[in-house]
Design a protein around this motif. Structure first.
Motif, PDB file in Angstrom:
ATOM      1  N   VAL A  32     -26.902  94.124  35.684  1.00  0.00           N
ATOM      2  CA  VAL A  32     -26.974  93.078  34.653  1.00  0.00           C
ATOM      3  C   VAL A  32     -28.261  93.161  33.837  1.00  0.00           C
ATOM      4  O   VAL A  32     -28.514  92.300  32.988  1.00  0.00           O
ATOM      5  N   SER A  33     -29.068  94.189  34.059  1.00  0.00           N
ATOM      6  CA  SER A  33     -30.364  94.302  33.379  1.00  0.00           C
ATOM      7  C   SER A  33     -30.284  94.462  31.863  1.00  0.00           C
ATOM      8  O   SER A  33     -31.259  94.127  31.175  1.00  0.00           O
ATOM      9  N   PRO A  34     -29.157  94.954  31.283  1.00  0.00           N
ATOM     10  CA  PRO A  34     -29.120  95.039  29.818  1.00  0.00           C
ATOM     11  C   PRO A  34     -29.155  93.689  29.107  1.00  0.00           C
ATOM     12  O   PRO A  34     -29.418  93.636  27.902  1.00  0.00           O
ATOM     13  N   TRP A  35     -28.906  92.600  29.830  1.00  0.00           N
ATOM     14  CA  TRP A  35     -28.866  91.280  29.227  1.00  0.00           C
ATOM     15  C   TRP A  35     -30.055  90.441  29.692  1.00  0.00           C
ATOM     16  O   TRP A  35     -30.483  90.534  30.838  1.00  0.00           O
ATOM     17  N   ALA A  36     -30.569  89.602  28.814  1.00  0.00           N
ATOM     18  CA  ALA A  36     -31.669  88.703  29.170  1.00  0.00           C
ATOM     19  C   ALA A  36     -31.202  87.707  30.224  1.00  0.00           C
ATOM     20  O   ALA A  36     -30.015  87.340  30.260  1.00  0.00           O
ATOM     21  N   PRO A  37     -32.110  87.242  31.086  1.00  0.00           N
ATOM     22  CA  PRO A  37     -31.713  86.311  32.144  1.00  0.00           C
ATOM     23  C   PRO A  37     -30.979  85.077  31.643  1.00  0.00           C
ATOM     24  O   PRO A  37     -29.992  84.645  32.254  1.00  0.00           O
ATOM     25  N   GLY A  38     -31.427  84.501  30.538  1.00  0.00           N
ATOM     26  CA  GLY A  38     -30.756  83.328  30.005  1.00  0.00           C
ATOM     27  C   GLY A  38     -29.328  83.630  29.584  1.00  0.00           C
ATOM     28  O   GLY A  38     -28.407  82.829  29.807  1.00  0.00           O
ATOM     29  N   THR A  39     -29.140  84.793  28.978  1.00  0.00           N
ATOM     30  CA  THR A  39     -27.797  85.220  28.573  1.00  0.00           C
ATOM     31  C   THR A  39     -26.900  85.409  29.794  1.00  0.00           C
ATOM     32  O   THR A  39     -25.717  85.025  29.781  1.00  0.00           O
ATOM     33  N   ARG A  40     -27.433  85.987  30.846  1.00  0.00           N
ATOM     34  CA  ARG A  40     -26.649  86.192  32.070  1.00  0.00           C
ATOM     35  C   ARG A  40     -26.127  84.855  32.604  1.00  0.00           C
ATOM     36  O   ARG A  40     -24.954  84.733  32.977  1.00  0.00           O
ATOM     37  N   ALA A  41     -26.995  83.865  32.654  1.00  0.00           N
ATOM     38  CA  ALA A  41     -26.612  82.562  33.195  1.00  0.00           C
ATOM     39  C   ALA A  41     -25.537  81.901  32.339  1.00  0.00           C
ATOM     40  O   ALA A  41     -24.531  81.402  32.855  1.00  0.00           O
ATOM     41  N   VAL A  42     -25.734  81.903  31.035  1.00  0.00           N
ATOM     42  CA  VAL A  42     -24.774  81.257  30.132  1.00  0.00           C
ATOM     43  C   VAL A  42     -23.430  81.976  30.172  1.00  0.00           C
ATOM     44  O   VAL A  42     -22.371  81.346  30.261  1.00  0.00           O
ATOM     45  N   TRP A  43     -23.446  83.292  30.121  1.00  0.00           N
ATOM     46  CA  TRP A  43     -22.197  84.051  30.111  1.00  0.00           C
ATOM     47  C   TRP A  43     -21.430  83.882  31.415  1.00  0.00           C
ATOM     48  O   TRP A  43     -20.195  83.825  31.404  1.00  0.00           O
ATOM     49  N   PHE A  44     -22.136  83.831  32.542  1.00  0.00           N
ATOM     50  CA  PHE A  44     -21.452  83.636  33.815  1.00  0.00           C
ATOM     51  C   PHE A  44     -20.694  82.314  33.821  1.00  0.00           C
ATOM     52  O   PHE A  44     -19.527  82.246  34.225  1.00  0.00           O
ATOM     53  N   LEU A  45     -21.343  81.249  33.355  1.00  0.00           N
ATOM     54  CA  LEU A  45     -20.685  79.947  33.322  1.00  0.00           C
ATOM     55  C   LEU A  45     -19.542  79.930  32.308  1.00  0.00           C
ATOM     56  O   LEU A  45     -18.462  79.394  32.581  1.00  0.00           O
TER      57      LEU A  45
END
Length: 308
Positions: A239-252
């Motif tokens: 998941v490193s290609p995406w910023a941490p905030g993006t990871r959280a939002v996209w998962f939800l």
């Protein structure tokens, strides 16, 4: 989430979990108790060891035991966890590796003997016995890693772009989701998502960011309405290609419920991204509220809070 490795036994773990529970207040969590989890599969993946904890064999060895013996053993292991303040075990692994010959090439699962066997029926049976024992001890379980990591070669923890090119929604490899469904039917309260990409299901996003895989397949096609937890969204290379905030939002947005990160340093960025999106987007705010409700309902089912 207790990560890393400890060999100092139940007394040290108990002190850590007591300190965590002490942080639960009306101001911090509205007095809602915590889920406190770890990875206690056995073999190479046993985070907690030392006095008071049994040395657990690999899942591959556990899979050779009679199911009643395995369930009884898992109940004992679960009692050790529960007695030291752990109420979630991020196990069992329900990934199916197709053969012993393939296992060494399957870096996330088979290489470490994390599979219960080499057929979906074997994995479903033994994995369900494991989680029933844990549940009897008062420990919540999470079947992982949906829809399966048994057919890949690279490890999502250490590699970007891990891809499964075999699994399909129909055909011979579609049965690889059956152990996860068996685990849910046996009482698992959480399903952990894989961070691999599945070319024949959704070729454009890892499963943890795939609306099709989480919402349409797991929730829609298979009727699962419980907690969907991510695998590590903090340090995992997948998941490193995406910023941490993006990871959280996209998962939800994709249908996930609970975000897991082994890197506490990214929590603030994730939290702020989710909060900002929830404040500006009413539909996303409803998604966050629904996720909170799922967690509260499961905590109520586990006796952590009163009925909802």
């Amino acid at each position: 989430m207790l990560t890393g490795r400890s060999t100092s036994g139940t007394s040290t773990t108990s002190a850590v979990t007591a300190a965590l529970r002490a942080r639960v207040t009306a101001a911090s969590t509205d007095s809602v108790p915590l889920f406190i989890g770890t990875d206690q599969e056995g073999g190479n993946v046993q985070v907690l060891r030392g006095s008071g904890y049994s040395t657990m064999p690999t899942a591959l060895t556990q899979g050779t035991w009679d199911s009643s013996t395995l369930q009884s053993s898992a109940r004992t292991w679960g009692q050790q966890l529960h007695g030291s303040g752990i109420n979630v075990n991020l196990a069992p692994v329900m990934d199916t590796v197709p053969s012993a010959a393939y296992a060494p090439y399957n870096k996330p699962i088979g290489y470490y003997h994390r599979e219960f066997g080499y057929s979906t029926a074997q994995v479903a049976d033994k994995g369900s016995a494991f989680l029933r024992g844990m549940s009897q001890a008062g420990v919540e379980t999470s079947v992982k890693h949906f829809p399966g990591l048994g057919l890949v070669t690279a490890n999502t923890d250490t590699t970007v772009g891990v891809r499964d090119t075999k699994m399909t929604l129909n055909g011979s490899f579609s049965s690889y989701v059956n152990p996860f469904l068996a685990g849910v039917n046996a009482g698992a309260g959480m399903v952990m998502m894989s961070s691999a990409i599945y070319s024949n299901i959704d070729a454009h996003a890892p499963a943890c960011f795939s609306y099709k895989i989480i919402t349409q397949v797991l929730r829609g096609q298979h009727g699962y309405n419980g907690i969907v937890i991510s695998d590590d969204l903090g340090n995992a290379k997948a998941v490193s290609p995406w910023a941490p905030g993006t990871r959280a939002v996209w998962f939800l947005l994709s249908g996930g419920t609970m975000i897991l990160t082994v890197n506490a340093n990214v929590v603030t960025e994730m939290y702020n991204a989710v909060l900002a999106r929830a404040r500006s987007d009413a539909s996303f705010r409803r998604i966050v509220q629904a996720s909170c409700n799922r967690v509260l309902l499961r905590k109520a089912a586990r006796g952590l809070i009163g009925g909802c």
